[in-house]
Design a protein around this motif. Structure first.
Motif, PDB file in Angstrom:
ATOM      1  N   GLY A 198       0.788  -1.223   0.000  1.00 48.05           N
ATOM      2  CA  GLY A 198       0.000   0.000   0.000  1.00 48.05           C
ATOM      3  C   GLY A 198       0.820   1.274   0.000  1.00 48.05           C
ATOM      4  N   VAL A 199       2.056   1.178  -0.455  1.00 48.59           N
ATOM      5  CA  VAL A 199       2.931   2.357  -0.526  1.00 48.59           C
ATOM      6  C   VAL A 199       2.424   3.289  -1.627  1.00 48.59           C
ATOM      7  CG1 VAL A 199       5.314   3.082  -1.041  1.00 48.59           C
ATOM      8  CG2 VAL A 199       4.904   1.037   0.318  1.00 48.59           C
ATOM      9  N   THR A 200       2.510   4.610  -1.417  1.00 49.95           N
ATOM     10  CA  THR A 200       1.976   5.554  -2.407  1.00 49.95           C
ATOM     11  C   THR A 200       3.051   6.172  -3.301  1.00 49.95           C
ATOM     12  OG1 THR A 200       2.099   7.336  -0.777  1.00 49.95           O
ATOM     13  CG2 THR A 200      -0.007   6.174  -0.980  1.00 49.95           C
ATOM     14  N   VAL A 201       4.333   6.053  -2.898  1.00 51.90           N
ATOM     15  CA  VAL A 201       5.427   6.594  -3.711  1.00 51.90           C
ATOM     16  C   VAL A 201       6.453   5.490  -3.959  1.00 51.90           C
ATOM     17  CG1 VAL A 201       7.274   8.299  -3.870  1.00 51.90           C
ATOM     18  CG2 VAL A 201       5.114   8.919  -2.800  1.00 51.90           C
ATOM     19  N   HIS A 202       6.797   5.317  -5.217  1.00 53.01           N
ATOM     20  CA  HIS A 202       7.731   4.272  -5.647  1.00 53.01           C
ATOM     21  C   HIS A 202       8.739   4.965  -6.569  1.00 53.01           C
ATOM     22  CE1 HIS A 202       9.147   0.323  -6.663  1.00 53.01           C
ATOM     23  NE2 HIS A 202       8.481   0.184  -7.788  1.00 53.01           N
ATOM     24  N   GLY A 203       9.651   4.212  -7.149  1.00 46.24           N
ATOM     25  CA  GLY A 203      10.592   4.858  -8.051  1.00 46.24           C
ATOM     26  C   GLY A 203      11.752   3.958  -8.395  1.00 46.24           C
ATOM     27  N   CYS A 204      12.895   4.593  -8.674  1.00 47.23           N
ATOM     28  CA  CYS A 204      14.081   3.844  -9.078  1.00 47.23           C
ATOM     29  C   CYS A 204      15.333   4.556  -8.578  1.00 47.23           C
ATOM     30  CB  CYS A 204      14.129   3.664 -10.592  1.00 47.23           C
ATOM     31  SG  CYS A 204      13.926   5.199 -11.529  1.00 47.23           S
ATOM     32  N   THR A 205      16.429   3.800  -8.544  1.00 47.74           N
ATOM     33  CA  THR A 205      17.689   4.295  -7.983  1.00 47.74           C
ATOM     34  C   THR A 205      18.846   3.829  -8.860  1.00 47.74           C
ATOM     35  OG1 THR A 205      16.790   3.992  -5.741  1.00 47.74           O
ATOM     36  CG2 THR A 205      19.184   4.269  -5.927  1.00 47.74           C
ATOM     37  N   VAL A 206      19.738   4.738  -9.208  1.00 48.45           N
ATOM     38  CA  VAL A 206      21.034   4.331  -9.761  1.00 48.45           C
ATOM     39  C   VAL A 206      22.030   4.402  -8.613  1.00 48.45           C
ATOM     40  CG1 VAL A 206      22.843   4.720 -11.477  1.00 48.45           C
ATOM     41  CG2 VAL A 206      20.462   5.312 -12.013  1.00 48.45           C
ATOM     42  N   HIS A 207      22.753   3.295  -8.390  1.00 45.04           N
ATOM     43  CA  HIS A 207      23.648   3.248  -7.232  1.00 45.04           C
ATOM     44  C   HIS A 207      24.968   2.564  -7.593  1.00 45.04           C
ATOM     45  CE1 HIS A 207      23.035  -1.117  -6.322  1.00 45.04           C
ATOM     46  NE2 HIS A 207      21.911  -0.909  -6.961  1.00 45.04           N
TER      47      HIS A 207
ATOM     48  N   VAL B  96       2.288   5.845  -6.899  1.00 46.61           N
ATOM     49  CA  VAL B  96       1.578   4.572  -7.068  1.00 46.61           C
ATOM     50  C   VAL B  96       0.095   4.932  -7.119  1.00 46.61           C
ATOM     51  CG1 VAL B  96       1.145   2.265  -6.133  1.00 46.61           C
ATOM     52  CG2 VAL B  96       3.355   3.380  -5.728  1.00 46.61           C
ATOM     53  N   LEU B  97      -0.562   4.607  -8.233  1.00 39.23           N
ATOM     54  CA  LEU B  97      -1.940   5.043  -8.450  1.00 39.23           C
ATOM     55  C   LEU B  97      -2.929   3.948  -8.068  1.00 39.23           C
ATOM     56  CD1 LEU B  97      -1.419   6.749 -11.933  1.00 39.23           C
ATOM     57  CD2 LEU B  97      -1.328   7.798  -9.657  1.00 39.23           C
ATOM     58  N   PRO B  98      -4.134   4.338  -7.653  1.00 38.28           N
ATOM     59  CA  PRO B  98      -5.164   3.336  -7.361  1.00 38.28           C
ATOM     60  C   PRO B  98      -5.389   2.463  -8.599  1.00 38.28           C
ATOM     61  CG  PRO B  98      -5.897   5.536  -6.683  1.00 38.28           C
ATOM     62  CD  PRO B  98      -4.622   5.719  -7.454  1.00 38.28           C
ATOM     63  N   GLY B  99      -5.464   1.155  -8.394  1.00 36.82           N
ATOM     64  CA  GLY B  99      -5.694   0.270  -9.528  1.00 36.82           C
ATOM     65  C   GLY B  99      -4.426  -0.136 -10.253  1.00 36.82           C
ATOM     66  N   ASP B 100      -3.266   0.354  -9.806  1.00 31.34           N
ATOM     67  CA  ASP B 100      -2.005  -0.049 -10.442  1.00 31.34           C
ATOM     68  C   ASP B 100      -1.808  -1.563 -10.342  1.00 31.34           C
ATOM     69  OD1 ASP B 100      -0.474   1.833 -11.796  1.00 31.34           O
ATOM     70  OD2 ASP B 100       0.378   2.681  -9.961  1.00 31.34           O
ATOM     71  N   THR B 101      -1.244  -2.122 -11.396  1.00 29.17           N
ATOM     72  CA  THR B 101      -0.765  -3.506 -11.373  1.00 29.17           C
ATOM     73  C   THR B 101       0.758  -3.439 -11.406  1.00 29.17           C
ATOM     74  OG1 THR B 101      -0.639  -3.674 -13.779  1.00 29.17           O
ATOM     75  CG2 THR B 101      -2.761  -4.247 -12.752  1.00 29.17           C
ATOM     76  N   PRO B 102       1.440  -4.555 -11.119  1.00 31.01           N
ATOM     77  CA  PRO B 102       2.904  -4.523 -11.248  1.00 31.01           C
ATOM     78  C   PRO B 102       3.331  -4.066 -12.650  1.00 31.01           C
ATOM     79  CG  PRO B 102       2.249  -6.482 -10.037  1.00 31.01           C
ATOM     80  CD  PRO B 102       0.972  -5.825 -10.511  1.00 31.01           C
ATOM     81  N   GLU B 103       2.537  -4.404 -13.664  1.00 29.16           N
ATOM     82  CA  GLU B 103       2.895  -4.039 -15.047  1.00 29.16           C
ATOM     83  C   GLU B 103       2.756  -2.534 -15.291  1.00 29.16           C
ATOM     84  OE1 GLU B 103       2.455  -8.088 -14.480  1.00 29.16           O
ATOM     85  OE2 GLU B 103       0.826  -6.637 -14.199  1.00 29.16           O
ATOM     86  N   THR B 104       1.631  -1.956 -14.838  1.00 25.76           N
ATOM     87  CA  THR B 104       1.442  -0.516 -15.087  1.00 25.76           C
ATOM     88  C   THR B 104       2.449   0.295 -14.281  1.00 25.76           C
ATOM     89  OG1 THR B 104      -0.267  -0.345 -13.346  1.00 25.76           O
ATOM     90  CG2 THR B 104      -1.031  -0.736 -15.611  1.00 25.76           C
ATOM     91  N   LEU B 105       2.712  -0.152 -13.061  1.00 25.50           N
ATOM     92  CA  LEU B 105       3.678   0.561 -12.215  1.00 25.50           C
ATOM     93  C   LEU B 105       5.089   0.425 -12.788  1.00 25.50           C
ATOM     94  CD1 LEU B 105       4.193   2.231  -9.717  1.00 25.50           C
ATOM     95  CD2 LEU B 105       4.224   0.124  -8.363  1.00 25.50           C
TER      96      LEU B 105
END
Length: 195
Positions: A131-140, A159-168
């Motif tokens: 149920g996290v609302t903010v996701h993203g990516c990291t270059v490290h 992270v939007l309501p109705g998101d699937t792993p694919e849409t996210l």
């Protein structure tokens, strides 16, 4: 300007590899992609690299008696290309400590989460499940611990309501493609370094 030589490690289609190749076409980009190495001979990214005139190689870890011998051979290939920097772009193998130390401060990875949150695999599904609302990516920077190296750049997506792993995943990938070339530019130009 002497451009840094970059080797890219992939396991699949190499969409981030393709973005790095395109970025490096700019005359003022401080790095050039000189070789692409895959642990899967069937990786579609190898053909893409070849179409750009970039050297390629594939090595199956299963053909080697040990991970060390596999990684020693990877290093030999990278050194034959005179690589300064190694970029992991969807390389689906855990790298051993010797290999990581060999390229310390000169190897970076893109990870589909806001590290240190959600290390490892299946990040998008885990984020949605939590149920996290903010996701993203990291270059490290790559260090011996999995997804533990210091971050160079991060980008957030909602992270939007109705998101699937694919849409996210698709929304995160847009940001991956934006920040990975920028992080490579920072490293190759000497603007960032691993302390």
């Amino acid at each position: 300007m002497s451009r840094k030589k970059v080797g890219v490690l992939i396991s699949g289609r190499g969409s981030n590899m393709s973005v790095l190749i395109e970025a490096a076409k700019a005359p003022d980009f401080p790095a050039e992609i000189v070789g692409v190495l895959s642990n899967r001979a069937a990786a579609p990214g190898l053909e893409i690299a070849q179409q750009h005139g970039i050297a390629t190689a594939s090595l199956a870890q299963s053909k080697f008696p040990s991970r060390d011998m596999f990684e020693d051979t990877m290093t030999q290939i990278l050194e034959s290309w005179e690589v300064d920097i190694v970029c992991l772009a969807g390389f689906m193998r855990i790298l051993g400590e010797d290999f990581v130390e060999r390229w310390r401060g000169r190897m970076i990875n893109i990870h589909p989460s806001l590290l240190p949150a959600y290390k490892g695999l299946d990040t998008h599904a885990r984020v949605i499940a939590d149920g996290v609302t903010v996701h993203g990516c990291t270059v490290h920077f790559v260090t011996p611990g999995l997804d533990e190296g210091p971050a160079i750049l991060q980008a957030e997506v909602p992270v939007l309501p109705g998101d699937t792993p694919e849409t996210l995943s698709a929304r995160v990938l847009v940001e991956e493609h934006r920040i990975y070339p920028e992080a490579l530019r920072l490293l190759a130009s000497g603007s960032v370094s691993l302390e």
